[in-house]
Design a protein around this motif. Structure first.
Motif, PDB file in Angstrom:
ATOM      1  N   GLY A 261       0.777  -1.229   0.000  1.00 41.89           N
ATOM      2  CA  GLY A 261       0.000   0.000   0.000  1.00 41.89           C
ATOM      3  C   GLY A 261       0.807   1.277   0.000  1.00 41.89           C
ATOM      4  O   GLY A 261       0.239   2.381   0.069  1.00 41.89           O
ATOM      5  N   ILE A 262       2.129   1.193  -0.075  1.00 40.23           N
ATOM      6  CA  ILE A 262       2.956   2.404  -0.055  1.00 40.23           C
ATOM      7  C   ILE A 262       2.712   3.205  -1.327  1.00 40.23           C
ATOM      8  O   ILE A 262       2.849   2.694  -2.442  1.00 40.23           O
ATOM      9  CB  ILE A 262       4.449   2.055   0.086  1.00 40.23           C
ATOM     10  N   ALA A 263       2.337   4.464  -1.156  1.00 43.26           N
ATOM     11  CA  ALA A 263       1.988   5.312  -2.296  1.00 43.26           C
ATOM     12  C   ALA A 263       2.673   6.671  -2.178  1.00 43.26           C
ATOM     13  O   ALA A 263       2.964   7.145  -1.075  1.00 43.26           O
ATOM     14  CB  ALA A 263       0.471   5.498  -2.381  1.00 43.26           C
ATOM     15  N   TYR A 264       2.915   7.263  -3.307  1.00 42.49           N
ATOM     16  CA  TYR A 264       3.517   8.599  -3.348  1.00 42.49           C
ATOM     17  C   TYR A 264       2.517   9.626  -2.830  1.00 42.49           C
ATOM     18  O   TYR A 264       1.356   9.638  -3.241  1.00 42.49           O
ATOM     19  CB  TYR A 264       3.924   8.932  -4.780  1.00 42.49           C
ATOM     20  N   THR A 265       2.979  10.484  -1.942  1.00 41.05           N
ATOM     21  CA  THR A 265       2.078  11.457  -1.307  1.00 41.05           C
ATOM     22  C   THR A 265       2.421  12.902  -1.630  1.00 41.05           C
ATOM     23  O   THR A 265       1.840  13.817  -1.047  1.00 41.05           O
ATOM     24  CB  THR A 265       2.106  11.270   0.224  1.00 41.05           C
TER      25      THR A 265
ATOM     26  N   LEU B  81       7.503  -4.256 -30.661  1.00 45.15           N
ATOM     27  CA  LEU B  81       6.721  -4.730 -29.524  1.00 45.15           C
ATOM     28  C   LEU B  81       5.545  -3.791 -29.266  1.00 45.15           C
ATOM     29  O   LEU B  81       5.576  -2.609 -29.629  1.00 45.15           O
ATOM     30  CB  LEU B  81       7.578  -4.790 -28.256  1.00 45.15           C
ATOM     31  N   LYS B  82       4.521  -4.311 -28.608  1.00 43.39           N
ATOM     32  CA  LYS B  82       3.477  -3.468 -28.067  1.00 43.39           C
ATOM     33  C   LYS B  82       4.027  -2.868 -26.779  1.00 43.39           C
ATOM     34  O   LYS B  82       4.510  -3.594 -25.910  1.00 43.39           O
ATOM     35  CB  LYS B  82       2.208  -4.276 -27.779  1.00 43.39           C
ATOM     36  N   SER B  83       3.985  -1.548 -26.643  1.00 44.27           N
ATOM     37  CA  SER B  83       4.605  -0.919 -25.479  1.00 44.27           C
ATOM     38  C   SER B  83       3.592  -0.084 -24.704  1.00 44.27           C
ATOM     39  O   SER B  83       2.592   0.398 -25.249  1.00 44.27           O
ATOM     40  CB  SER B  83       5.786  -0.044 -25.899  1.00 44.27           C
ATOM     41  N   TYR B  84       3.890   0.052 -23.417  1.00 52.37           N
ATOM     42  CA  TYR B  84       3.056   0.833 -22.501  1.00 52.37           C
ATOM     43  C   TYR B  84       3.969   1.678 -21.618  1.00 52.37           C
ATOM     44  O   TYR B  84       5.012   1.195 -21.157  1.00 52.37           O
ATOM     45  CB  TYR B  84       2.229  -0.074 -21.587  1.00 52.37           C
ATOM     46  N   THR B  85       3.589   2.906 -21.375  1.00 51.28           N
ATOM     47  CA  THR B  85       4.263   3.735 -20.382  1.00 51.28           C
ATOM     48  C   THR B  85       3.338   3.861 -19.178  1.00 51.28           C
ATOM     49  O   THR B  85       2.179   4.275 -19.317  1.00 51.28           O
ATOM     50  CB  THR B  85       4.592   5.133 -20.939  1.00 51.28           C
ATOM     51  N   CYS B  86       3.838   3.486 -18.009  1.00 46.69           N
ATOM     52  CA  CYS B  86       3.017   3.447 -16.791  1.00 46.69           C
ATOM     53  C   CYS B  86       3.626   4.377 -15.747  1.00 46.69           C
ATOM     54  O   CYS B  86       4.777   4.162 -15.327  1.00 46.69           O
ATOM     55  CB  CYS B  86       2.938   2.028 -16.250  1.00 46.69           C
ATOM     56  N   ARG B  87       2.852   5.363 -15.348  1.00 52.37           N
ATOM     57  CA  ARG B  87       3.327   6.321 -14.344  1.00 52.37           C
ATOM     58  C   ARG B  87       2.583   6.197 -13.023  1.00 52.37           C
ATOM     59  O   ARG B  87       2.993   6.771 -12.020  1.00 52.37           O
ATOM     60  CB  ARG B  87       3.199   7.748 -14.890  1.00 52.37           C
ATOM     61  N   THR B  88       1.468   5.469 -13.041  1.00 52.02           N
ATOM     62  CA  THR B  88       0.682   5.240 -11.829  1.00 52.02           C
ATOM     63  C   THR B  88       0.316   3.763 -11.751  1.00 52.02           C
ATOM     64  O   THR B  88       0.384   3.037 -12.757  1.00 52.02           O
ATOM     65  CB  THR B  88      -0.611   6.071 -11.830  1.00 52.02           C
ATOM     66  N   ILE B  89      -0.095   3.318 -10.586  1.00 54.38           N
ATOM     67  CA  ILE B  89      -0.526   1.930 -10.417  1.00 54.38           C
ATOM     68  C   ILE B  89      -1.742   1.645 -11.295  1.00 54.38           C
ATOM     69  O   ILE B  89      -1.858   0.559 -11.889  1.00 54.38           O
ATOM     70  CB  ILE B  89      -0.850   1.636  -8.940  1.00 54.38           C
ATOM     71  N   GLU B  90      -2.622   2.605 -11.429  1.00 51.50           N
ATOM     72  CA  GLU B  90      -3.821   2.417 -12.255  1.00 51.50           C
ATOM     73  C   GLU B  90      -3.439   2.178 -13.718  1.00 51.50           C
ATOM     74  O   GLU B  90      -4.011   1.307 -14.401  1.00 51.50           O
ATOM     75  CB  GLU B  90      -4.734   3.642 -12.142  1.00 51.50           C
ATOM     76  N   GLU B  91      -2.466   2.950 -14.204  1.00 51.59           N
ATOM     77  CA  GLU B  91      -2.012   2.753 -15.580  1.00 51.59           C
ATOM     78  C   GLU B  91      -1.332   1.397 -15.745  1.00 51.59           C
ATOM     79  O   GLU B  91      -1.489   0.737 -16.783  1.00 51.59           O
ATOM     80  CB  GLU B  91      -1.048   3.874 -15.977  1.00 51.59           C
ATOM     81  N   LEU B  92      -0.610   0.971 -14.739  1.00 53.03           N
ATOM     82  CA  LEU B  92       0.056  -0.329 -14.787  1.00 53.03           C
ATOM     83  C   LEU B  92      -0.959  -1.464 -14.871  1.00 53.03           C
ATOM     84  O   LEU B  92      -0.832  -2.365 -15.713  1.00 53.03           O
ATOM     85  CB  LEU B  92       0.950  -0.510 -13.555  1.00 53.03           C
TER      86      LEU B  92
ATOM     87  N   THR C 124       7.365  -1.471  -4.366  1.00 52.36           N
ATOM     88  CA  THR C 124       6.642  -2.514  -3.633  1.00 52.36           C
ATOM     89  C   THR C 124       5.176  -2.580  -4.057  1.00 52.36           C
ATOM     90  O   THR C 124       4.616  -3.667  -4.202  1.00 52.36           O
ATOM     91  CB  THR C 124       6.742  -2.286  -2.126  1.00 52.36           C
ATOM     92  N   ALA C 125       4.561  -1.423  -4.272  1.00 53.91           N
ATOM     93  CA  ALA C 125       3.158  -1.418  -4.706  1.00 53.91           C
ATOM     94  C   ALA C 125       3.025  -1.973  -6.121  1.00 53.91           C
ATOM     95  O   ALA C 125       2.041  -2.646  -6.450  1.00 53.91           O
ATOM     96  CB  ALA C 125       2.591  -0.006  -4.634  1.00 53.91           C
ATOM     97  N   ALA C 126       4.025  -1.708  -6.968  1.00 58.10           N
ATOM     98  CA  ALA C 126       3.995  -2.226  -8.338  1.00 58.10           C
ATOM     99  C   ALA C 126       4.022  -3.748  -8.342  1.00 58.10           C
ATOM    100  O   ALA C 126       3.243  -4.397  -9.055  1.00 58.10           O
ATOM    101  CB  ALA C 126       5.171  -1.676  -9.128  1.00 58.10           C
ATOM    102  N   LEU C 127       4.909  -4.326  -7.543  1.00 61.15           N
ATOM    103  CA  LEU C 127       4.999  -5.785  -7.499  1.00 61.15           C
ATOM    104  C   LEU C 127       3.712  -6.407  -6.975  1.00 61.15           C
ATOM    105  O   LEU C 127       3.254  -7.446  -7.473  1.00 61.15           O
ATOM    106  CB  LEU C 127       6.185  -6.213  -6.645  1.00 61.15           C
ATOM    107  N   ALA C 128       3.115  -5.775  -5.965  1.00 64.51           N
ATOM    108  CA  ALA C 128       1.848  -6.282  -5.434  1.00 64.51           C
ATOM    109  C   ALA C 128       0.756  -6.212  -6.498  1.00 64.51           C
ATOM    110  O   ALA C 128      -0.059  -7.137  -6.636  1.00 64.51           O
ATOM    111  CB  ALA C 128       1.451  -5.486  -4.198  1.00 64.51           C
TER     112      ALA C 128
END
Length: 643
Positions: A387-391, A569-580, A421-425
């Motif tokens: 649950g660690i998130a940027y504040t 390749l099909k590519s994605y840029t992810c800047r937030t957990i929601e985008e990931l 850690t949040a990304a891996l979760a």
């Protein structure tokens, strides 16, 4: 007289390898899948002719970097439980030298890898040939002598008939669970094309039986006697459990006798993560649960582990002054480590036999609530990490030692707000439960050994014996070849991706759907932590422009999604957990390889849990911070076992 077949040395190699099989528990499989090759001048018209004219049932694949193609072959063999291999061939000189690192990786991890580097001319007539290394003290030396210390078997073929004993000995090593690793057969360029009348029986089908030797009765009795006296034993599940298919046997052993188990990087996913006695990773990159139980353990039962410094916390983890060690290993060399009472044999067969001995003694550990309490504490920590998130500007990362410029600058340049850690979760929650995940050097193996859970046996694929950065991308190809119907993912740091991602082109060429998750934090994150936590400044571990003397300027942003697009390749840029999460879901619908460019905040990886690592710190320094860190290292050394 035996019937003979006249053919070149190279043709004999191809025909022989096409007829090698292994048998395990009565199941027979073809051992050699094919060849990875980069055809330089030293191999193209010799071995190349053989593979072009009569490849038989062998597949031919084109590598892009010799180290990378060997990494793919290592991953293929590992994911096939060491029961299938892909041979690798290269040209003389730099092509051969590029395979040396991969051979070391295979040998350290006890993974079979067969390489055929081209060599200089046996006749020496055209010496020095293109790419030939010359040493004035010996004309017999070539680049390929560099393979000697990193291989379990090494040979050079000076005459065509020599290839027969060389190949048979290579098979001996490659199919030996106790001694397997890299095997090098160097091929002088002229000898590759020379002909010989080979006996037909040399090419007959050979079945190499991989057996399950049980430790001898005396060793089983010794081990049982030590364990029977334990109140708080602990099992360490190593890679030998995985390759022996011993996971279920170990789980039953731990259930019956009430013994918890921790996992090494190689052993993780041999047993299921949901098992009530599973404490997760152990040692420097281990969980709180494993390490806190390990500190009090009075008997440590190592099964199939090399007992490296990361597993034992540099021999500091086991603090019970009366602790004893039992080692079950098919390799006598490894079984002797830590002054262990040894039981040399196959993990599955020996654990089963040892259980019989303990059952006769009516053994059961004396744990009460310790295991449940340790697991509960770790579950709570996992929830916190997830649950660690940027504040915003007030954000405090997990790792405190840092350049104060880094996080604000990273957010400004990339707009990235993902914590590692949040990304891996989030990845674990989103991808298929039976997917295979791959990791190697950097901070990600630390986080993964702690945070990743899977009930798919073999679902966690780590190269951490050699901690070889650059393994991950190529490994996705090898694992996908091994499990074509499974979704395959690798997590790779930006530094490791930069080191070696050339096999992306082979992935596209072979039309393989794999998923590459690049964790971009603008640097060598784990080594930055290492140096700064030991009183050193942030030196040459972040990706910064130089000031003319040191790389201490502004951060250098990189668009990895565009790199992927260039390859198709099909590519994605992810800047937030929601985008990931959205990108991972979309990728499930794709049939082409996918790359995810994750903008991950520096210093948001996991920290250590009840562990210590011995490093070679400066014992004299003008910096007070280094002197203070040195005191901590010296204290740790004084508390550790001497050998």
């Amino acid at each position: 007289m035996a019937e003979t077949i006249r053919m070149t040395t190279a043709q004999a190699i191809v025909k022989f390898l096409d007829n090698q099989y292994v048998s395990v528990d009565g199941k027979e499989t073809k051992f050699v899948e094919g060849f990875f090759t980069i055809f330089g001048h030293g191999i193209a018209v010799g071995l190349g002719e053989a593979l072009d004219s009569e490849p038989g049932g062998l597949r031919v694949m084109q590598g892009r970097n010799e180290q990378g193609m060997c990494h793919a072959a290592i991953a293929f063999a590992k994911q096939n439980q060491r029961r299938k291999i892909i041979a690798c061939s290269s040209s003389v000189g730099p092509g051969a030298a590029n395979m040396v690192t991969a051979c070391a990786t295979a040998t350290v991890n006890n993974i079979p890898l067969l390489v055929f580097p081209a060599d200089t001319f046996a006749s020496r007539q055209p010496d020095p040939v293109l790419q030939q290394l010359e040493q004035s003290y010996s004309l017999a030396v070539s680049t390929n002598d560099a393979f000697r210390p990193v291989c379990k078997y090494w040979d050079r073929i000076a005459r065509p008939e020599m290839v027969m004993t060389a190949l048979i000995n290579a098979m001996r090593v490659l199919t030996d669970p106790a001694e397997t690793g890299a095997c090098c057969i160097a091929l002088p360029q002229d000898v590759e094309g020379e002909s010989f009348d080979y006996p037909e029986y040399f090419f007959a089908k050979r079945v190499h039986r991989i057996t399950r030797p049980v430790a001898v009765e005396e060793e089983l009795e010794d081990a049982a006697q030590v364990i029977a006296g334990a109140k708080k034993p602990l099992v360490i599940v190593g890679g030998g459990v995985r390759y022996s298919d011993a996971g279920e046997e170990v789980e039953k052993f731990c259930e019956e006798f009430g013994i918890p188990f921790g996992e090494t990087q190689a052993g993780k996913s041999a047993c299921v993560s949901s098992h009530p006695y599973c404490l997760g990773g152990i040692g420097v990159t281990g969980t709180y649960a494993s390490n806190v139980i390990g500190k009090d353990a009075d008997v440590v039962i190592s099964i199939g582990s090399r007992m490296s410094d990361f597993t034992t916390s540099s021999k500091h983890l086991f603090q019970n002054k009366n602790v004893k060690f039992v080692s079950i290993n098919n390799c006598r060399f490894h079984a002797y480590k830590m002054d262990a009472v040894k039981a040399v044999g196959d993990a599955k067969a020996t654990v089963k036999a040892l259980a019989d001995k303990l059952r006769e003694r009516g053994y059961r550990s004396a744990y009460t609530t310790e295991i449940e309490e340790a697991k509960k504490a770790w579950d709570e920590e996992m929830e916190r990490l997830s649950g660690i998130a940027y504040t915003g500007d007030d954000f405090e990362p997990v790792i405190k030692a840092r350049d104060p410029r880094t996080i604000p600058e990273f957010v400004r340049l990339t707009e990235g707000k993902i914590t590692q850690t949040a990304a891996l979760a989030a990845i674990r929650r989103t991808i298929d439960r039976d997917a295979v995940i791959i990791t190697a050097g950097g901070s990600l193996p630390s986080c993964m050994q702690r945070m990743w859970t899977t009930d798919k046996r073999g679902g966690y694929h780590a190269e951490y014996g050699y901690s070889c950065m650059g393994y991950e991308v190529a490994a996705t190809l090898g694992v996908k070849f091994a499990e074509p119907d499974t979704e395959v993912y690798c997590v790779v740091g930006d530094a490791s991706f930069q080191m070696l991602h050339s096999e992306i082109m082979t992935i596209m060429q072979e039309k393989q759907k794999v998923n590459i998750l690049v964790f971009d934090n603008c640097g060598f994150g784990c080594i930055n932590n290492l140096e700064m936590n030991h009183g050193i400044g942030s030196l040459a571990t972040e990706f910064r422009y130089t000031d003319g003397k040191k790389p201490t300027g502004n951060l250098i942003p990189v668009n990895y999604a565009k790199v992927a697009e260039g390859y198709g390749l099909k590519s994605y840029t992810c800047r937030t957990i929601e985008e990931l999460v959205a990108a991972l879901e979309d990728a499930k619908t794709r049939t082409v390889a996918c790359l995810f460019d994750l903008k991950v905040l520096p210093k948001t990886m996991t920290d250590g849990y009840e562990s210590w690592w011995n490093v070679g710190i400066a014992t004299t320094s003008k910096k007070a911070s280094v002197r203070e860190a040195c005191e901590g290292v010296l204290k740790g050394r004084s508390e550790s076992r001497a050998y």
